[in-house]
Design an enzyme around this catalytic site. Structure first.
Site, PDB file in Angstrom:
ATOM      1  N   ARG A 137      23.362 -57.788  50.352  1.00 44.22           N
ATOM      2  CA  ARG A 137      24.588 -57.327  51.019  1.00 44.22           C
ATOM      3  C   ARG A 137      24.608 -57.850  52.451  1.00 44.22           C
ATOM      4  O   ARG A 137      23.623 -57.666  53.182  1.00 44.22           O
ATOM      5  CB  ARG A 137      24.650 -55.803  51.031  1.00 44.22           C
ATOM      6  CG  ARG A 137      24.736 -55.261  49.624  1.00 44.22           C
ATOM      7  CD  ARG A 137      25.156 -53.836  49.579  1.00 44.22           C
ATOM      8  NE  ARG A 137      25.099 -53.382  48.195  1.00 44.22           N
ATOM      9  CZ  ARG A 137      25.538 -52.225  47.767  1.00 44.22           C
ATOM     10  NH1 ARG A 137      26.075 -51.376  48.615  1.00 44.22           N
ATOM     11  NH2 ARG A 137      25.448 -51.897  46.492  1.00 44.22           N
ATOM     12  N   SER A 193      23.873 -43.342  44.757  1.00 42.20           N
ATOM     13  CA  SER A 193      25.202 -42.873  44.417  1.00 42.20           C
ATOM     14  C   SER A 193      25.510 -43.291  42.998  1.00 42.20           C
ATOM     15  O   SER A 193      24.918 -44.230  42.460  1.00 42.20           O
ATOM     16  CB  SER A 193      26.240 -43.374  45.413  1.00 42.20           C
ATOM     17  OG  SER A 193      26.358 -44.751  45.304  1.00 42.20           O
ATOM     18  N   HIS A 221      19.678 -50.248  56.805  1.00 43.11           N
ATOM     19  CA  HIS A 221      20.367 -51.291  56.036  1.00 43.11           C
ATOM     20  C   HIS A 221      19.581 -52.587  56.040  1.00 43.11           C
ATOM     21  O   HIS A 221      19.055 -52.995  57.070  1.00 43.11           O
ATOM     22  CB  HIS A 221      21.754 -51.574  56.630  1.00 43.11           C
ATOM     23  CG  HIS A 221      22.741 -50.501  56.325  1.00 43.11           C
ATOM     24  ND1 HIS A 221      23.036 -49.508  57.211  1.00 43.11           N
ATOM     25  CD2 HIS A 221      23.481 -50.269  55.223  1.00 43.11           C
ATOM     26  CE1 HIS A 221      23.938 -48.700  56.664  1.00 43.11           C
ATOM     27  NE2 HIS A 221      24.220 -49.135  55.459  1.00 43.11           N
ATOM     28  N   GLU A 275      21.626 -41.078  52.570  1.00 41.43           N
ATOM     29  CA  GLU A 275      22.028 -41.320  51.176  1.00 41.43           C
ATOM     30  C   GLU A 275      21.015 -42.260  50.528  1.00 41.43           C
ATOM     31  O   GLU A 275      20.781 -43.354  51.035  1.00 41.43           O
ATOM     32  CB  GLU A 275      23.417 -41.960  51.166  1.00 41.43           C
ATOM     33  CG  GLU A 275      23.908 -42.266  49.765  1.00 41.43           C
ATOM     34  CD  GLU A 275      24.875 -43.440  49.752  1.00 41.43           C
ATOM     35  OE1 GLU A 275      25.897 -43.380  50.433  1.00 41.43           O
ATOM     36  OE2 GLU A 275      24.559 -44.420  49.035  1.00 41.43           O
ATOM     37  N   ARG A 295      15.255 -47.074  50.581  1.00 41.30           N
ATOM     38  CA  ARG A 295      15.668 -45.822  51.236  1.00 41.30           C
ATOM     39  C   ARG A 295      14.814 -44.648  50.749  1.00 41.30           C
ATOM     40  O   ARG A 295      14.457 -43.771  51.527  1.00 41.30           O
ATOM     41  CB  ARG A 295      17.135 -45.519  50.911  1.00 41.30           C
ATOM     42  CG  ARG A 295      18.085 -46.513  51.518  1.00 41.30           C
ATOM     43  CD  ARG A 295      18.959 -45.845  52.554  1.00 41.30           C
ATOM     44  NE  ARG A 295      19.917 -46.792  53.076  1.00 41.30           N
ATOM     45  CZ  ARG A 295      21.235 -46.708  52.865  1.00 41.30           C
ATOM     46  NH1 ARG A 295      21.730 -45.711  52.163  1.00 41.30           N
ATOM     47  NH2 ARG A 295      22.032 -47.603  53.385  1.00 41.30           N
TER      48      ARG A 295
HETATM   49  P1  AMO Z   1      25.869 -48.017  46.522  1.00 39.47           P
HETATM   50  O1  AMO Z   1      26.664 -49.086  47.161  1.00 39.47           O
HETATM   51  O2  AMO Z   1      25.986 -46.644  47.075  1.00 39.47           O
HETATM   52  O3  AMO Z   1      26.248 -47.868  44.975  1.00 39.47           O
HETATM   53  O4  AMO Z   1      24.336 -48.447  46.499  1.00 39.47           O
HETATM   54  C1  AMO Z   1      23.372 -47.664  45.812  1.00 39.47           C
HETATM   55  C2  AMO Z   1      22.192 -47.360  46.714  1.00 39.47           C
HETATM   56  O5  AMO Z   1      21.591 -48.574  47.136  1.00 39.47           O
HETATM   57  C3  AMO Z   1      21.052 -48.422  48.437  1.00 39.47           C
HETATM   58  N1  AMO Z   1      21.633 -49.443  49.334  1.00 39.47           N
HETATM   59  C4  AMO Z   1      20.979 -50.065  50.341  1.00 39.47           C
HETATM   60  N2  AMO Z   1      19.722 -49.953  50.788  1.00 39.47           N
HETATM   61  C5  AMO Z   1      19.341 -50.727  51.827  1.00 39.47           C
HETATM   62  N3  AMO Z   1      20.141 -51.616  52.436  1.00 39.47           N
HETATM   63  C6  AMO Z   1      21.426 -51.774  52.029  1.00 39.47           C
HETATM   64  N4  AMO Z   1      22.203 -52.667  52.625  1.00 39.47           N
HETATM   65  C7  AMO Z   1      21.890 -50.971  50.936  1.00 39.47           C
HETATM   66  N5  AMO Z   1      23.062 -50.868  50.262  1.00 39.47           N
HETATM   67  C8  AMO Z   1      22.875 -49.946  49.311  1.00 39.47           C
HETATM   68  C9  AMO Z   1      21.389 -47.015  48.894  1.00 39.47           C
HETATM   69  C10 AMO Z   1      22.556 -46.651  48.004  1.00 39.47           C
HETATM   70  O6  AMO Z   1      22.664 -45.258  47.812  1.00 39.47           O
HETATM   71  N6  AMO Z   1      27.144 -49.617  41.930  1.00 39.47           N
HETATM   72  C11 AMO Z   1      26.865 -48.432  42.728  1.00 39.47           C
HETATM   73  C12 AMO Z   1      25.888 -47.514  42.060  1.00 39.47           C
HETATM   74  C13 AMO Z   1      26.437 -46.845  40.805  1.00 39.47           C
HETATM   75  O7  AMO Z   1      27.499 -46.205  40.899  1.00 39.47           O
HETATM   76  O8  AMO Z   1      25.785 -46.976  39.735  1.00 39.47           O
HETATM   77  C14 AMO Z   1      26.324 -48.888  44.091  1.00 39.47           C
HETATM   78  O9  AMO Z   1      25.923 -50.006  44.291  1.00 39.47           O
HETATM   79  O10 AMO Z   1      20.277 -46.178  48.622  1.00 39.47           O
END
Ligand code: AMO
Length: 433
Positions: A212, A359, A221, A356, A407
């Site tokens: 991401r 999700s 992040h 968080e 996380r």
């Molecule tokens: P979401 O975007 O909330 O949901 O991502 C799920 C979990 O991934 C972790 N996460 C990250 N950890 C570290 N750095 C990041 N940049 C980052 N982005 C996300 C978090 C987050 O809660 N498709 C949905 C999931 C689903 O509904 O099945 C999704 O991607 O812990």
């Protein structure tokens, strides 16, 4: 080369051993010299009293530098002052590899280093027993996750990490040049794991790496992160998914607390008590809690980092809980594939100490509703053709979640920064090592 017979935590009084490891520290008290030898499992004391070892060994100990790699053959003796109550009286010392004298980072932790210096010299940083402990725990988190999910009839899958479209909102995508076309690094396995529900495979999970392009450089992040994703079919509501998630996280915490006592002690972490089921806090409740506490939050918006953190403190104070679900979010805050009752999303977040970590929710499985929601989010239906097709030939009701491993580790081990629990973290500023 002398061959190692055991690690430092597995020596027996009266036995001859060969240890291999790094010179952690050296002490010279005149008539007696010591080396603290560090290996993967801890630190062993090598004790050389002038009268009890050969002259050659006694002398050779002076030439050893910090972080040299040596093999030591010797006899194990009990010694109340030594780490683990045992010491080794050396009969042979072999130098395996030397280290330059001016170290860019001190693995014995006598000199503090900031996070950037630590990450620039990660290979030395990971030599610190406390840092090694984090990665042993991380390995167990994955073992425990697989153990639990396999026991619940989930099948492990791998899906592509090069995608034709984004899934979680367009702005965080990493575009790549894919021959003549544009493609993106995968943000999540969302579309593929849903497609799997149309294959009849029912319950699947994937443990993988996601990408991401997070603009801001925060403590939670990363550009590259790892997640445990599941998707399961024939569900009636999102509660069935929450049940799997709370049991998965409980199993992971229990497994780590039982198998990694030494590492948790080293990190000063106590992960008890271990709740089996987690509190449900509705979005409306969360907003009132925050407003009552004087936070300026507006109903209808997603919670920001600061609100999430404050809510973590409020829930802890009110109920004593570290882990809790946030349920019944406004639909507008969730991705296009989220199922709903009116304006309320059938989705949830799992928060751990105000961050968080996961999700998920129930998905829309009616193709016409799905198309409407794609359009409502300003996305183009045509870029989701391969996904939408799978909803037209028999798609069961389904849902799932994504659990961020980095996380989870950060919150479980009270790490200040998510990067501490990742071997080689990459973010906006850091692409090396
Ligand atoms: P979401 O975007 O909330 O949901 O991502 C799920 C979990 O991934 C972790 N996460 C990250 N950890 C570290 N750095 C990041 N940049 C980052 N982005 C996300 C978090 C987050 O809660 N498709 C949905 C999931 C689903 O509904 O099945 C999704 O991607 O812990």
């Amino acid at each position: 080369m002398l061959k190692r017979t055991c690690y430092s935590d597995n020596m027996k009084d009266g036995k001859e051993v060969v240890l291999t490891g790094w010179v952690h520290e050296r002490r010279d008290l005149g008539g007696i010299k010591f080396i603290l030898l560090r290996d993967r499992e801890g630190i062993a004391q090598i004790t050389a009293p002038k009268k009890k070892v050969s002259e050659e060994i006694f002398k050779s100990m002076d030439s050893l530098g910090r972080e040299w790699i040596i093999a030591v053959k010797g006899d194990v003796k009990s010694s109340p002052q030594a780490p683990g109550g045992l010491e080794v009286i050396p009969t042979e010392i072999e130098v395996i590899s030397m280290a330059e004298p001016s170290l860019p980072l001190d693995p014995s932790e006598k000199v503090d280093a900031d996070i950037d210096t630590r990450l620039d010299n990660r290979f030395l940083d990971i030599r610190k027993p406390r840092v090694t402990a984090i990665f042993k725990i991380r390995s167990d988190v994955l073992t425990a996750a697989r153990e639990y999910l396999l026991s619940q009839a989930f099948v492990e899958i791998q899906t592509p990490k090069i995608s034709a479209s984004g899934t979680e909102g367009g702005t965080e995508l990493f575009p790549i040049s894919y021959f003549e076309r544009e493609a993106f690094l995968a943000q999540s396995p969302q579309l593929y794991k849903q497609i799997m529900m149309a294959t009849g495979m029912d319950r699947v999970f994937e443990i993988a790496h996601y990408f991401r392009a997070e603009e801001s450089n925060t403590r939670r992040h990363l550009s590259e992160s790892d997640a445990i994703d599941i998707e399961m079919a024939f569900i009636e509501n999102e509660e069935e998914i929450m049940y799997i998630l709370e049991n998965l996280v409980s199993h992971i915490l229990k497994y780590v607390s039982e198998n990694r006592k030494k590492e948790l002690d080293l990190l000063g972490v106590d992960i008890s008590p271990l709740p089996k089921s987690f509190r449900r806090v509705t979005y409306d409740q969360a907003i009132s809690f925050l407003q009552e506490a004087g936070f300026n939050v507006r109903h209808g918006e997603d919670l920001g980092t600061e609100s999430e953190k404050a809510l973590g403190n409020i829930v802890k104070e009110k109920y004593g809980d570290d882990l809790y679900f946030l349920t019944k979010y406004p639909l507008s805050t969730k991705p296009f594939y989220t199922n709903f009752d009116g304006n309320v999303a059938r989705a949830f977040d799992l928060d751990y100490k105000g961050v968080e970590i996961s999700s998920g929710g129930q998905r829309i499985h009616n193709v016409d509703i799905l198309k409407t929601k794609i359009k409502e989010k300003g996305l183009s239906v045509s870029s989701f053709e391969a996904y939408l097709k799978t909803f037209r030939f028999g798609m069961p009701p389904h849902g799932g979640f994504g659990l961020g491993i980095d996380r989870l580790i950060m919150q479980m081990l009270n790490l200040e920064n998510i990067r501490e629990g990742v071997l080689f973290p990459h973010d906006r500023r850091r692409l090396e090592p």
